[in-house]
Design a protein around this motif. Structure first.
Motif, PDB file in Angstrom:
ATOM      1  N   VAL A 187      24.880   2.307  16.232  1.00 31.52           N
ATOM      2  CA  VAL A 187      24.037   1.246  16.028  1.00 31.52           C
ATOM      3  C   VAL A 187      22.762   1.287  17.032  1.00 31.52           C
ATOM      4  O   VAL A 187      21.735   0.995  16.692  1.00 31.52           O
ATOM      5  N   LYS A 188      23.059   1.511  18.147  1.00 34.41           N
ATOM      6  CA  LYS A 188      22.045   1.622  19.316  1.00 34.41           C
ATOM      7  C   LYS A 188      21.053   2.889  18.793  1.00 34.41           C
ATOM      8  O   LYS A 188      19.701   2.570  19.123  1.00 34.41           O
ATOM      9  N   LYS A 189      21.333   3.796  18.227  1.00 37.30           N
ATOM     10  CA  LYS A 189      20.324   4.936  18.126  1.00 37.30           C
ATOM     11  C   LYS A 189      19.516   4.612  16.880  1.00 37.30           C
ATOM     12  O   LYS A 189      18.485   5.367  16.714  1.00 37.30           O
ATOM     13  N   LEU A 190      19.845   3.481  16.173  1.00 36.31           N
ATOM     14  CA  LEU A 190      18.948   3.071  15.003  1.00 36.31           C
ATOM     15  C   LEU A 190      17.718   2.403  15.387  1.00 36.31           C
ATOM     16  O   LEU A 190      16.785   2.192  14.842  1.00 36.31           O
ATOM     17  N   LYS A 191      17.965   1.672  16.686  1.00 32.84           N
ATOM     18  CA  LYS A 191      16.698   1.058  17.484  1.00 32.84           C
ATOM     19  C   LYS A 191      16.265  -0.192  16.285  1.00 32.84           C
ATOM     20  O   LYS A 191      15.002  -0.263  16.154  1.00 32.84           O
ATOM     21  N   LEU A 192      17.425  -0.955  15.970  1.00 34.97           N
ATOM     22  CA  LEU A 192      16.996  -1.915  14.892  1.00 34.97           C
ATOM     23  C   LEU A 192      16.121  -2.862  15.503  1.00 34.97           C
ATOM     24  O   LEU A 192      16.452  -3.631  16.620  1.00 34.97           O
ATOM     25  N   HIS A 193      15.032  -3.552  14.739  1.00 33.93           N
ATOM     26  CA  HIS A 193      14.001  -4.474  15.223  1.00 33.93           C
ATOM     27  C   HIS A 193      13.604  -5.308  14.211  1.00 33.93           C
ATOM     28  O   HIS A 193      13.016  -6.251  14.510  1.00 33.93           O
ATOM     29  N   ARG A 194      13.662  -4.927  12.947  1.00 32.90           N
ATOM     30  CA  ARG A 194      13.322  -5.802  11.901  1.00 32.90           C
ATOM     31  C   ARG A 194      14.196  -5.835  10.895  1.00 32.90           C
ATOM     32  O   ARG A 194      15.073  -4.829  10.557  1.00 32.90           O
ATOM     33  N   TRP A 195      14.111  -6.628   9.918  1.00 32.70           N
ATOM     34  CA  TRP A 195      14.648  -6.806   8.495  1.00 32.70           C
ATOM     35  C   TRP A 195      13.979  -7.279   7.408  1.00 32.70           C
ATOM     36  O   TRP A 195      13.136  -7.817   7.774  1.00 32.70           O
ATOM     37  N   GLN A 196      14.446  -6.974   6.067  1.00 32.85           N
ATOM     38  CA  GLN A 196      13.655  -7.464   5.069  1.00 32.85           C
ATOM     39  C   GLN A 196      14.736  -7.692   3.793  1.00 32.85           C
ATOM     40  O   GLN A 196      15.632  -6.897   3.802  1.00 32.85           O
ATOM     41  N   ILE A 197      14.213  -8.515   2.918  1.00 28.84           N
ATOM     42  CA  ILE A 197      15.004  -8.701   1.726  1.00 28.84           C
ATOM     43  C   ILE A 197      14.640  -7.439   0.750  1.00 28.84           C
ATOM     44  O   ILE A 197      13.463  -6.933   1.083  1.00 28.84           O
ATOM     45  N   ASP A 198      15.852  -7.150   0.231  1.00 23.54           N
ATOM     46  CA  ASP A 198      15.536  -5.797  -0.694  1.00 23.54           C
ATOM     47  C   ASP A 198      16.348  -6.119  -2.072  1.00 23.54           C
ATOM     48  O   ASP A 198      17.675  -5.745  -1.822  1.00 23.54           O
ATOM     49  N   GLY A 199      15.668  -6.582  -2.871  1.00 19.84           N
ATOM     50  CA  GLY A 199      16.579  -6.816  -4.224  1.00 19.84           C
ATOM     51  C   GLY A 199      17.514  -7.832  -3.814  1.00 19.84           C
ATOM     52  O   GLY A 199      17.116  -8.881  -3.557  1.00 19.84           O
ATOM     53  N   LEU A 200      18.912  -7.443  -4.199  1.00 19.94           N
ATOM     54  CA  LEU A 200      19.914  -8.394  -3.927  1.00 19.94           C
ATOM     55  C   LEU A 200      20.635  -8.270  -2.793  1.00 19.94           C
ATOM     56  O   LEU A 200      21.698  -8.697  -2.442  1.00 19.94           O
ATOM     57  N   GLY A 201      20.057  -7.240  -1.604  1.00 20.15           N
ATOM     58  CA  GLY A 201      20.596  -7.320  -0.432  1.00 20.15           C
ATOM     59  C   GLY A 201      19.454  -7.154   0.659  1.00 20.15           C
ATOM     60  O   GLY A 201      18.150  -7.800   0.628  1.00 20.15           O
ATOM     61  N   LEU A 202      19.654  -6.475   1.593  1.00 19.64           N
ATOM     62  CA  LEU A 202      18.717  -6.564   2.658  1.00 19.64           C
ATOM     63  C   LEU A 202      18.649  -5.192   3.288  1.00 19.64           C
ATOM     64  O   LEU A 202      19.643  -4.267   3.062  1.00 19.64           O
ATOM     65  N   SER A 203      17.517  -4.868   3.990  1.00 20.06           N
ATOM     66  CA  SER A 203      17.397  -3.469   4.901  1.00 20.06           C
ATOM     67  C   SER A 203      17.304  -3.975   6.380  1.00 20.06           C
ATOM     68  O   SER A 203      16.313  -4.853   6.778  1.00 20.06           O
ATOM     69  N   LEU A 204      18.082  -3.403   7.199  1.00 19.36           N
ATOM     70  CA  LEU A 204      17.654  -3.336   8.564  1.00 19.36           C
ATOM     71  C   LEU A 204      17.031  -2.278   9.060  1.00 19.36           C
ATOM     72  O   LEU A 204      17.196  -1.111   8.701  1.00 19.36           O
ATOM     73  N   LEU A 205      15.850  -2.455   9.819  1.00 20.64           N
ATOM     74  CA  LEU A 205      14.757  -1.367   9.999  1.00 20.64           C
ATOM     75  C   LEU A 205      14.771  -1.172  11.657  1.00 20.64           C
ATOM     76  O   LEU A 205      14.657  -1.711  12.349  1.00 20.64           O
ATOM     77  N   GLY A 206      14.540   0.134  11.628  1.00 20.48           N
ATOM     78  CA  GLY A 206      14.576   0.640  13.028  1.00 20.48           C
ATOM     79  C   GLY A 206      13.029   0.944  13.330  1.00 20.48           C
ATOM     80  O   GLY A 206      12.090   1.191  12.710  1.00 20.48           O
ATOM     81  N   GLU A 207      12.902   1.195  14.740  1.00 19.17           N
ATOM     82  CA  GLU A 207      11.505   1.292  15.334  1.00 19.17           C
ATOM     83  C   GLU A 207      10.923   2.789  15.020  1.00 19.17           C
ATOM     84  O   GLU A 207       9.597   2.863  14.827  1.00 19.17           O
ATOM     85  N   ASP A 208      11.830   3.671  14.743  1.00 21.26           N
ATOM     86  CA  ASP A 208      11.430   4.935  14.407  1.00 21.26           C
ATOM     87  C   ASP A 208      11.105   5.122  12.821  1.00 21.26           C
ATOM     88  O   ASP A 208      11.093   6.354  12.410  1.00 21.26           O
ATOM     89  N   GLY A 209      11.608   4.348  12.078  1.00 20.51           N
ATOM     90  CA  GLY A 209      11.410   4.322  10.676  1.00 20.51           C
ATOM     91  C   GLY A 209      12.826   4.540  10.147  1.00 20.51           C
ATOM     92  O   GLY A 209      12.789   4.523   8.888  1.00 20.51           O
ATOM     93  N   SER A 210      13.725   4.533  10.581  1.00 14.23           N
ATOM     94  CA  SER A 210      15.070   4.317  10.018  1.00 14.23           C
ATOM     95  C   SER A 210      15.622   3.121   9.528  1.00 14.23           C
ATOM     96  O   SER A 210      14.769   1.984   9.870  1.00 14.23           O
ATOM     97  N   SER A 211      16.510   3.165   8.666  1.00 15.58           N
ATOM     98  CA  SER A 211      16.883   1.894   8.078  1.00 15.58           C
ATOM     99  C   SER A 211      18.341   1.975   7.456  1.00 15.58           C
ATOM    100  O   SER A 211      18.899   2.868   7.571  1.00 15.58           O
ATOM    101  N   LEU A 212      18.785   0.707   7.405  1.00 14.52           N
ATOM    102  CA  LEU A 212      20.226   0.624   6.826  1.00 14.52           C
ATOM    103  C   LEU A 212      20.250  -0.462   5.803  1.00 14.52           C
ATOM    104  O   LEU A 212      19.911  -1.535   6.009  1.00 14.52           O
TER     105      LEU A 212
END
Length: 238
Positions: A187-212
């Motif tokens: 999880v640390k390597k994703l550098k998560l710092h933002r999130w957003q609604i994505d259809g019927l779910g959501l995306s966790l966004l990383g500082e380097d452009g990565s996402s989950l």
């Protein structure tokens, strides 16, 4: 993917523009391929786009005045979405829209197909969505409802990280999040710092452009989307 309405290209159009089938704003059941009708029947959730609770209805292939029969609307929707509670029938409109019809053949809601996402109304407010939901979902994800403390964990119970999701939007429309506690290296390597609604779910966004990407299973749980690959992962409200 569980929780996300499948894209049905055969609805986009059901017939070519100018076809004789479009004698008005809806298609008669006898003009529709039975396979298309069968693929559309079943349980659907009608829910406001703002995240308030919706109600479940069943689209059937039985005949009714104005189209094919809708079941369960009066019982499920009368208190939360009174207009939808009047739905007695359904049919297809132009460009594959799903229309709900009242007992006097008035269209009370017209849900247009959205590629990769739920059908949605385009005319009368409030904005409503129509989709085939997971068993435990009665509303779409909304920032105010999602904000709070969540735990990222494996199905067997291993805790990977705690996240604090905020509901105050940034200028780009995303929302801040803060990892807390001793997060696992994955999880640390994703550098998560933002999130957003994505259809019927959501995306966790990383500082380097990565996402989950995560999909809603219940209001209290999101599972990692199958397209992400790798080990299963859930985000559970603490």
């Amino acid at each position: 993917m569980q929780g996300q309405t499948p894209y049905r290209p055969w609805l986009i159009p059901l017939v070519a523009a100018g076809s004789v089938f479009f004698s008005c704003s809806s298609l008669a059941a006898q003009d529709i391929d039975p396979e298309i009708i069968r693929a559309t029947t079943g349980e659907w959730l009608v829910a406001p786009a703002d995240g308030k609770p919706g109600c479940r209805i069943r689209l059937t292939d039985g005949e009714s005045i104005g189209g094919l029969a809708v079941e369960g609307a009066e019982e499920a929707c009368a208190s939360v979405l009174p207009a939808i509670g009047n739905a007695a029938a359904w049919n297809f409109g132009e460009n594959g829209a799903i229309q709900l019809i009242d007992p006097v053949r008035k269209v009370i809601a017209r849900f247009e197909e959205q590629e990769g996402g739920p059908h949605r109304t385009a005319d009368n407010p409030p904005l409503l969505l129509l989709f085939e939901p997971p068993a435990g979902l009665n509303a779409i994800p909304a920032p105010a409802a999602i904000a709070g403390t969540w735990t990222l964990a494996r199905p067997e119970g291993e805790t990977l990280c705690q996240l604090e999701l905020k509901a105050e939007a940034e200028e780009d429309g995303t929302f801040p999040l803060s990892p807390s506690g001793d997060c696992a290296s994955a999880v640390k390597k994703l550098k998560l710092h933002r999130w957003q609604i994505d259809g019927l779910g959501l995306s966790l966004l990383g500082e380097d452009g990565s996402s989950l990407s995560l999909v809603a299973v219940t209001p209290e749980r999101f599972d990692k989307a199958k397209e992400e690959g790798g080990k299963p992962l859930s985000m559970i409200r603490k």
